[in-house]
Scaffold this motif. Sequence first.
Motif, PDB file in Angstrom:
ATOM      1  N   ASN A 120       0.818  -1.208   0.000  1.00 36.27           N
ATOM      2  CA  ASN A 120       0.000   0.000   0.000  1.00 36.27           C
ATOM      3  C   ASN A 120       0.852   1.258   0.000  1.00 36.27           C
ATOM      4  O   ASN A 120       0.528   2.238  -0.685  1.00 36.27           O
ATOM      5  N   ARG A 123       2.137   1.611  -3.536  1.00 36.87           N
ATOM      6  CA  ARG A 123       1.086   2.032  -4.468  1.00 36.87           C
ATOM      7  C   ARG A 123       0.799   3.525  -4.317  1.00 36.87           C
ATOM      8  O   ARG A 123       0.526   4.219  -5.309  1.00 36.87           O
ATOM      9  N   GLY A 124       0.861   4.006  -3.086  1.00 36.80           N
ATOM     10  CA  GLY A 124       0.706   5.439  -2.879  1.00 36.80           C
ATOM     11  C   GLY A 124       1.820   6.223  -3.539  1.00 36.80           C
ATOM     12  O   GLY A 124       1.581   7.263  -4.185  1.00 36.80           O
ATOM     13  N   ASP A 139      -5.197   7.734   0.025  1.00 36.30           N
ATOM     14  CA  ASP A 139      -6.097   6.603   0.237  1.00 36.30           C
ATOM     15  C   ASP A 139      -5.303   5.337   0.547  1.00 36.30           C
ATOM     16  O   ASP A 139      -5.679   4.548   1.420  1.00 36.30           O
ATOM     17  N   TYR A 140      -4.204   5.135  -0.165  1.00 37.62           N
ATOM     18  CA  TYR A 140      -3.342   3.980   0.108  1.00 37.62           C
ATOM     19  C   TYR A 140      -2.633   4.138   1.453  1.00 37.62           C
ATOM     20  O   TYR A 140      -2.528   3.188   2.231  1.00 37.62           O
ATOM     21  N   GLU A 143      -4.731   3.221   4.475  1.00 31.79           N
ATOM     22  CA  GLU A 143      -4.841   1.786   4.726  1.00 31.79           C
ATOM     23  C   GLU A 143      -3.714   1.311   5.635  1.00 31.79           C
ATOM     24  O   GLU A 143      -3.916   0.462   6.507  1.00 31.79           O
TER      25      GLU A 143
END
Length: 305
Positions: A120, A123-124, A139-140, A143
């Motif tokens: 995560n 991905r961010g 949003d990532y 998490e």
Amino acid sequence: MSDINIPIGSTLKKIRENKGYTQNEISDHTMARSTYTKFENNDITPTLSKYLAILDHMDMSHEEFSYLLNDFELGQKETILYLFKQLNKNPTLELIYEIIEKGEKLVQERYDQLTLDILNACRGYAVLFEEQNLAKAKDYAQEVWNRMEILDKWYLAELHIINNILYLFDSDTAALLTERALETLTQYKHLDEVRTLKISFLLHLTNLLMMDQKYEQTLFYIKQMESESAQMDDAVMLATALVRKEVCMKKIGDLSEPGLIDRAVRILDSLNKQNLKELVLKDPENFLNLYSSYPVDQIKDEILA
């Protein structure tokens, strides 16, 4: 150590014999020689305390022993964590996608929460690099933070992850988290990776503070970044600290240290990092700021090139 397929006992025996030690010398007063013999024969598995005692008598760290067990390779998870730590020094899109690829393969094979957090976080970062969309990247990051915030204590793995999602928070909260991280890292003063992690925390925090125009507060952390970078001989981070220092000092009307950006440019010149030099001259206020609308693609491959 899920990738290990070499018996521990035979590896212990080989190391011991290569170093010229006897079984009596390795077992010493911590265990009977007959007990140690059973370890080498893979008849029994040593307890943690005996395992550490054996390595101590063999003049070897756990990290080196694990590396030998994997035939001079890192295990699957160890590789992911190693690469993730490299983001502190070399945040390139290629590295990010390599981590994502290896991480997705691991979590398809077995559950691993740390790897899920790393995925995560990466991905961010990928969103920041490719789309420069801070809101989507958060949003990532959220998490990851959902798990981190309920932990009583953070260790090095967690600190590496928190460092890479610091942009999730407002600058005041990021400063509090950085202070907590730096305090924790003082307990790891003999580990080489810690100073790099400190510098990276300070790099991210000063990004956020400068974006909020909190220049005096930024200077407090820039001075720490300058000191740590100088002690580490990290020339790129030292140059970055000098650039940010002059920018912030000018913003508050302090002209007592002129020429800091010129000094940074000379450092980058000496390293033959012409692209970074051009970026400093073009926009010193946003130099190496991954969170602004700055053209990250121009710098991502130059940091360690």
